[in-house]
Design an enzyme around this catalytic site. Structure first.
Site, PDB file in Angstrom:
ATOM      1  N   LYS A   1       4.441   1.258  13.300  1.00  0.00           N
ATOM      2  CA  LYS A   1       5.360   0.592  14.231  1.00  0.00           C
ATOM      3  C   LYS A   1       6.403   1.547  14.805  1.00  0.00           C
ATOM      4  O   LYS A   1       6.784   1.435  15.967  1.00  0.00           O
ATOM      5  CB  LYS A   1       6.041  -0.609  13.573  1.00  0.00           C
ATOM      6  CG  LYS A   1       6.992  -0.259  12.448  1.00  0.00           C
ATOM      7  CD  LYS A   1       7.567  -1.493  11.795  1.00  0.00           C
ATOM      8  CE  LYS A   1       8.408  -1.157  10.598  1.00  0.00           C
ATOM      9  NZ  LYS A   1       9.626  -0.425  10.889  1.00  0.00           N
ATOM     10  N   THR A   2       6.871   2.523  13.989  1.00  0.00           N
ATOM     11  CA  THR A   2       7.884   3.456  14.506  1.00  0.00           C
ATOM     12  C   THR A   2       7.293   4.303  15.632  1.00  0.00           C
ATOM     13  O   THR A   2       7.962   4.603  16.614  1.00  0.00           O
ATOM     14  CB  THR A   2       8.420   4.358  13.369  1.00  0.00           C
ATOM     15  OG1 THR A   2       8.777   3.522  12.269  1.00  0.00           O
ATOM     16  CG2 THR A   2       9.664   5.113  13.802  1.00  0.00           C
TER      17      THR A   2
ATOM     18  N   ASP B   1      13.782  -3.165  15.882  1.00  0.00           N
ATOM     19  CA  ASP B   1      12.879  -2.892  14.759  1.00  0.00           C
ATOM     20  C   ASP B   1      13.195  -3.862  13.614  1.00  0.00           C
ATOM     21  O   ASP B   1      14.313  -4.366  13.515  1.00  0.00           O
ATOM     22  CB  ASP B   1      13.119  -1.436  14.309  1.00  0.00           C
ATOM     23  CG  ASP B   1      12.103  -0.969  13.290  1.00  0.00           C
ATOM     24  OD1 ASP B   1      11.051  -1.620  13.162  1.00  0.00           O
ATOM     25  OD2 ASP B   1      12.348   0.054  12.620  1.00  0.00           O
ATOM     26  N   GLU B   2      12.225  -4.118  12.742  1.00  0.00           N
ATOM     27  CA  GLU B   2      12.416  -4.997  11.561  1.00  0.00           C
ATOM     28  C   GLU B   2      13.008  -6.343  11.993  1.00  0.00           C
ATOM     29  O   GLU B   2      13.939  -6.866  11.364  1.00  0.00           O
ATOM     30  CB  GLU B   2      13.346  -4.329  10.521  1.00  0.00           C
ATOM     31  CG  GLU B   2      12.856  -2.985  10.019  1.00  0.00           C
ATOM     32  CD  GLU B   2      11.678  -3.068   9.056  1.00  0.00           C
ATOM     33  OE1 GLU B   2      11.123  -4.175   8.881  1.00  0.00           O
ATOM     34  OE2 GLU B   2      11.302  -2.030   8.501  1.00  0.00           O
TER      35      GLU B   2
ATOM     36  N   GLN C   1       6.814  -9.508   5.553  1.00  0.00           N
ATOM     37  CA  GLN C   1       7.727  -8.620   4.823  1.00  0.00           C
ATOM     38  C   GLN C   1       9.177  -9.085   4.942  1.00  0.00           C
ATOM     39  O   GLN C   1      10.105  -8.305   4.789  1.00  0.00           O
ATOM     40  CB  GLN C   1       7.594  -7.186   5.337  1.00  0.00           C
ATOM     41  CG  GLN C   1       6.242  -6.573   5.022  1.00  0.00           C
ATOM     42  CD  GLN C   1       6.195  -5.092   5.327  1.00  0.00           C
ATOM     43  OE1 GLN C   1       6.783  -4.283   4.637  1.00  0.00           O
ATOM     44  NE2 GLN C   1       5.498  -4.742   6.392  1.00  0.00           N
TER      45      GLN C   1
ATOM     46  N   ARG D   1       3.008  -0.932  -0.764  1.00  0.00           N
ATOM     47  CA  ARG D   1       3.660   0.387  -0.890  1.00  0.00           C
ATOM     48  C   ARG D   1       2.648   1.418  -1.378  1.00  0.00           C
ATOM     49  O   ARG D   1       2.857   2.612  -1.229  1.00  0.00           O
ATOM     50  CB  ARG D   1       4.805   0.377  -1.921  1.00  0.00           C
ATOM     51  CG  ARG D   1       6.016  -0.500  -1.663  1.00  0.00           C
ATOM     52  CD  ARG D   1       6.569  -0.444  -0.286  1.00  0.00           C
ATOM     53  NE  ARG D   1       5.975  -1.472   0.543  1.00  0.00           N
ATOM     54  CZ  ARG D   1       5.931  -1.439   1.860  1.00  0.00           C
ATOM     55  NH1 ARG D   1       6.436  -0.429   2.508  1.00  0.00           N
ATOM     56  NH2 ARG D   1       5.372  -2.408   2.563  1.00  0.00           N
TER      57      ARG D   1
END
Length: 673
Positions: free
Chosen positions: A28-29, A214-215, A245, A604
């Site tokens: 996503k970044t 973002d997020e 998330q 993770r």
């Protein structure tokens, strides 16, 4: 690395509102940084008209660095990449008059807030620490939901809520009198202003022509309002998020903001990023099957082009101490066989208290480890001292900072002097600093106390004048010299070595300040001392527990702290009913967020994922026999290997076996080296 088709679509869609549903590890970044470059290079946007907002300074820094690599310094000049709170602070700085603030407003951190609430509620709460923390959290939630003191009072039910609403009003009035803001005000105040002031709203909407968030699943009510007010009718924005998330409901995060977006913007384009570049297919398949048990508005399934990899493992421990021994033994053996580094391993847990026995076991076996969320640089006493001096220098009315420094280092201004000064200042409605100069004070305070106090405040005035004349760097440097701070550290530290380390911290702080004042950092113009101090205060609030450290050590952290990170090998301890899912969530029927926490834990892991289940555990001094977590039963049977239940060993046998195992491994290490 080339963008995949979905990433490419997310980058190039700019004609309307866009929601990018980005699964864990789906890049996503890259989408956000590439989209910023695309807007500037292909769509005629100027960098200064683009803002990208995220939740941590670390994420904002990384994003800024990556954009600068793609665009270069010149093209990226003026681009706003920041946290929500920094953006809010920038709006407040420009619009402080419209908000009814004086120029020198100060920022209160949680310790400042607690000290103020304690003083204001002495009669009602009498310094009860738990109740004060609860009050602070309730005020924060009210502010995040944009509820004013008057609204809180009107809707308060029950005795405690009515008391808290009354205290909220006292607190807000005092903050206004102090010309001070807290962390939540940095969103709340800009929202109120943009909502009610069309001129200000138009200015910011024309300044920010494209917004990236973002997020997004972590936004609370006031943050979502801020987004809507900044993008206006045009709706030129891209939000990136993952409802699976969303694990911060206790901080006011509302995953339903993803749903609201579709209602508020009917022409919203939805793009799903489902290819994961991080984990094996087996890990992803297990995570998909688990999270499918949650209700979804938008479905997605992560996949990977990496091989299937190892099965996920469930291993058993007799009790909490054995759990710590087992994880330690597993890591030692795995590292020896696979020639890995310690930093490749992460031990995750639901609550901070679970780390204690693990730490003990790692220490006993000389395994280096690092706990995320250790002491922040800004939480150190020497840094808080110097920051308080600087806060008073740029805003003499900052009473909290004034009280911290007035007798540090000691200058014989004792509690009696300060109590008399405080009473007089309250009576006159002045700050402590201002009250120290009034002739009327001499009727309450005389002799040495008054003399020392005035010597101190007059020195502050001289320094402040010097800073006003533009010698800010000299002022910053001479401050530490004038107060003989280094001597004071040597007098009060446990050893000369400790004093030296503390002085080095002060020097590091100074090098940041000087770099900021002189505009030495790339893309920065010179700043005033006031701007630098405000930025550092906000950085302190944001960065507690966000330290960067690349040392070779096993990583220990809560599931909440692990979000956004990745590790080759992950151990999740305490996968039992009552721990994960947490008992409170079971009682409150909030299992979905706990399942999302488990999902975050699994995603993770890049190569291997191991769960540990205890047969017995000490809880509040009682021995309990927990059952394994329901989430383990929700994982696909073929992808999980459960350790065979072996004959139970006695405590003595277990200790001998564990010690022999570790001794054998040590011998192997010696032979190997």
């Amino acid at each position: 690395m080339k963008l995949n088709p979905r990433q490419d679509e997310a980058v190039k869609y700019i004609s309307g509102p866009c929601l990018v549903l980005a699964g864990a590890g789906s890049g996503k970044t890259r989408v956000i940084t590439n989209k910023i470059a695309y807007l500037v290079q292909q769509c005629g946007y100027k960098a200064r008209n683009i803002a990208a907002v995220t939740f941590t300074n670390k994420a904002a820094r990384e994003m800024k660095e990556r954009v600068a690599q793609t665009l270069g310094k010149k093209e990226s000049r003026g681009l706003m990449v920041s946290t929500f709170h920094t953006l809010g602070l920038n709006i407040i700085r420009r619009e402080y008059k419209a908000l009814g603030l004086k120029a020198g407003f100060s920022l209160f951190d949680d310790q400042d807030q607690l000290a103020l609430l304690k003083a204001l509620t002495e009669k009602q709460i009498d310094g009860d620490k738990d109740l004060l923390r609860q009050l602070l959290s309730t005020i924060s939630n009210w502010k995040n939901d944009m509820i004013s003191p008057a609204q809180a009072k009107a809707s308060a039910r029950g005795e405690q809520e009515q008391l808290f609403a009354f205290c909220y009003e006292l607190y807000q009035n005092q903050m206004k009198a102090y010309n001070a803001l807290d962390f939540d005000d940095l969103i709340l105040m800009p929202v109120g202003l943009l909502k009610n002031n069309e001129q200000v709203r138009q200015h910011w909407q024309s300044r920010i022509r494209y917004l990236l968030v973002d997020e997004y699943q972590d936004t609370n009510t006031s943050q979502y309002e801020l987004v809507k007010l900044l993008v206006g009718e045009r709706g030129r924005f891209t939000v990136v998020g993952d409802d699976d998330q969303s694990i911060y409901s206790w901080r006011g995060a509302k995953p339903q903001n993803l749903v609201l977006l579709g209602e508020d913007y009917p022409n919203l384009r939805l793009i799903k990023l489902e290819q994961n570049y991080r984990s094996t297919n087996r890990i992803l398949h297990s995570a998909n099957i688990l999270i499918a048990n949650n209700a979804h508005v938008y479905d997605k399934k992560l996949f990977s082009e990496l091989p299937d990899g190892e099965k996920l493992k469930v291993i058993m421990a007799n009790n909490d101490e054995h759990e710590a021994e087992r994880v330690t033994g597993e890591i030692i053996a795995h590292k020896f066989i696979n020639h890995t580094d310690y930093r490749d391993y992460a031990i995750l847990y639901r609550g901070n208290h679970q780390s204690r026995l693990i730490e003990k076991s790692l220490m006993q076996n000389r395994i280096p480890y690092k706990i995320s969320g250790g002491t922040s640089f800004f939480a150190r006493a020497e840094i808080k001292d110097i920051m308080a001096y600087l806060r008073v220098l740029v805003n003499p009315d900052d009473d909290n900072a004034f009280l911290r420094i007035v007798n540090t280092p000691r200058r014989e201004i004792g509690p009696v002097t300060l109590e008399k000064l405080g009473s007089y200042a309250n009576m006159r409605g002045k700050s402590l600093f201002e009250a120290s100069f009034e002739i009327g004070l001499e009727q309450h305070l005389t002799g040495k106390g008054l003399e020392n106090l005035r010597r101190f405040t007059q020195w502050l005035v001289r320094l402040s004048d010097q800073a006003e004349r533009g010698d800010t760097v000299d002022v910053a440097r001479s401050l530490v010299r004038d107060i003989h701070y280094e001597d004071w550290l040597y007098e009060t530290s446990s050893s000369p070595k400790a004093a030296e380390m503390r002085m080095k911290n002060v020097s590091d702080l100074y090098s940041w300040i000087v770099a900021d004042l002189e505009g030495n950092n790339p893309d920065q113009e010179e700043k005033s001392l006031k701007e630098v101090v405000q930025r550092l205060t906000l950085r302190d609030m944001m960065e507690r527990g966000e330290e960067n450290d690349d040392s070779d050590a096993v990583q220990l952290m809560t599931l909440h702290a692990s979000k956004g990170l990745e590790f080759p090998y992950v151990y999740l301890i305490g996968t039992e009913e009552g721990i994960l899912p947490h008992q409170t969530s079971i009682d409150e029927d909030n299992i979905e967020e706990e399942r999302r926490l488990m999902y975050v834990g699994i995603t993770r892991a890049q190569k291997e994922m191991t769960f540990i289940v205890c047969k017995e555990r000490r809880q509040y001094g009682e021995l309990i026999r927990p059952t394994h977590s329901r989430f383990l039963d929700e994982l696909p049977y073929d992808d999980v290997s459960w350790e065979q239940q072996k004959k139970a060993l006695s405590q003595q046998e277990r200790m001998e076996k564990g010690q022999a195992h570790i001794a054998n491994l040590r011998a192997m290490f010696k032979k190997d080296s």
